[in-house]
Design an enzyme around this catalytic site. Sequence first.
Site, PDB file in Angstrom:
ATOM      1  N   HIS A 130      39.698  27.240  45.247  1.00 55.37           N
ATOM      2  CA  HIS A 130      39.298  28.176  44.188  1.00 55.37           C
ATOM      3  C   HIS A 130      38.624  27.487  43.009  1.00 55.37           C
ATOM      4  O   HIS A 130      38.918  27.774  41.840  1.00 55.37           O
ATOM      5  CB  HIS A 130      40.499  28.990  43.710  1.00 55.37           C
ATOM      6  CG  HIS A 130      41.071  29.907  44.747  1.00 55.37           C
ATOM      7  ND1 HIS A 130      40.297  30.516  45.706  1.00 55.37           N
ATOM      8  CD2 HIS A 130      42.356  30.320  44.960  1.00 55.37           C
ATOM      9  CE1 HIS A 130      41.079  31.276  46.475  1.00 55.37           C
ATOM     10  NE2 HIS A 130      42.318  31.176  46.048  1.00 55.37           N
ATOM     11  N   HIS A 204      40.984  37.873  43.020  1.00 53.43           N
ATOM     12  CA  HIS A 204      42.273  37.477  43.593  1.00 53.43           C
ATOM     13  C   HIS A 204      43.425  38.345  43.075  1.00 53.43           C
ATOM     14  O   HIS A 204      44.510  37.838  42.794  1.00 53.43           O
ATOM     15  CB  HIS A 204      42.537  36.003  43.268  1.00 53.43           C
ATOM     16  CG  HIS A 204      43.471  35.314  44.211  1.00 53.43           C
ATOM     17  ND1 HIS A 204      44.829  35.520  44.194  1.00 53.43           N
ATOM     18  CD2 HIS A 204      43.244  34.419  45.200  1.00 53.43           C
ATOM     19  CE1 HIS A 204      45.406  34.758  45.122  1.00 53.43           C
ATOM     20  NE2 HIS A 204      44.461  34.084  45.753  1.00 53.43           N
ATOM     21  N   GLU A 343      40.553  39.214  49.715  1.00 50.56           N
ATOM     22  CA  GLU A 343      39.425  38.569  49.039  1.00 50.56           C
ATOM     23  C   GLU A 343      38.167  38.610  49.920  1.00 50.56           C
ATOM     24  O   GLU A 343      38.041  37.811  50.844  1.00 50.56           O
ATOM     25  CB  GLU A 343      39.753  37.121  48.728  1.00 50.56           C
ATOM     26  CG  GLU A 343      40.980  36.895  47.884  1.00 50.56           C
ATOM     27  CD  GLU A 343      41.421  35.448  47.931  1.00 50.56           C
ATOM     28  OE1 GLU A 343      40.839  34.614  47.205  1.00 50.56           O
ATOM     29  OE2 GLU A 343      42.339  35.138  48.717  1.00 50.56           O
TER      30      GLU A 343
END
Length: 384
Positions: A130, A204, A343
């Site tokens: 991420h 998220h 996601e």
Amino acid sequence: MKNFHRCVMATLVCALLIPGVSLATSATRSIFGSMPDGRKVEAVKLQNDHGVSVTVIAYGARVQSLVTPDRNGHLADVALGYNTMAGYLSKRQFFGATVGRFANRIATGQFTLDGKHYQLTINDGPNSLHGGTEGFDTRLWQVTSVKQGPTASVTLSLVSPDGDQGYPGRLTATVTYSLGEENQLTIDARATTDKTTIVNISNHTYWNLDGAGSGTVMNQRLLIPADQITPVDKTQIPTGTFQSVAGTPFDFRHAKAIGQDIRDGRSSQLLIGKGYDMNWVISRTKSAEPRLVAQVESPASGRILRLYSRQPGLQFYSGNFLDGTTVGRSGHTYRQGDAFVLEPQIFPDTPNHPNFGSAELRPGQVYDNRIVYRFSTDKGGAKH
């Protein structure tokens, strides 16, 4: 002037009483809290006439709250999060966050682009996750636009400098959250660069359709219209192959309870992720228009969440690492399996797998990822 006010009041009363006539969706700005250095963190609440509201905060350009009615009209917040900045700053959990520059994992944080090797920051075992140690979720974004109307919206922006976390190029990113009267939340993530780079931005948010902090989501029913997954190694990096979901716990082509097969010990993939934490292959390429990539329904509350996206991949995570040490907005602890994450994105580690496609963004191009969440119920709500 008195006549003017009478006309305005008459218009408002008619809008409330006449079926099919609704007031504009509102947008309200406030201060949510402060960063450790004293910078103020803005919050914008979008709310429609049907009781649906979303609060977005500038820290991580994230969903802090999303309230929607159940089949009986009772409202609940279905997004996990905190009431104050202290919670978000105390532990990095990605609640509601915009994740980037590259959502998901990149093996050993390394990739090659135009013949040049790049090393990213490492924050997930041997890998970069991420965006690295200081991804987009850790940044204070700027609120650049707030609009009211039939569809209310808030736009946030962030400039990521060349070399940030090891990524090349000065990246300018924007995220727009829009809410209308049809109970649809749309997230538009866009980015441009001054140097060839890689981009994969997603959202998220942790969801529980019975309400955040209400307990497990294992009985909530999930559908993912995908025939394959991209299996992973022990560090959760894709092997580069595609695996059929047929006859495996990863087959959600027909809706089933999230927990139905989650304890299948014969699946090495479930053991690696301690539950579901996998990329489903919706298609091999991006689609022209958003299409249904997931649907979740709660038998208990009657809430239905439909997710639409143009992206080829969908990461589904079943809240496996919520460990009971987090006390959320409701005052309840979040435990393993108390939420799910969906996601839409390109496949994990795409820069290191040419057969996955491309994550490249070049000067003059615009990266975009539109994510659409449609909320309804099994009684009185749209079921199409």
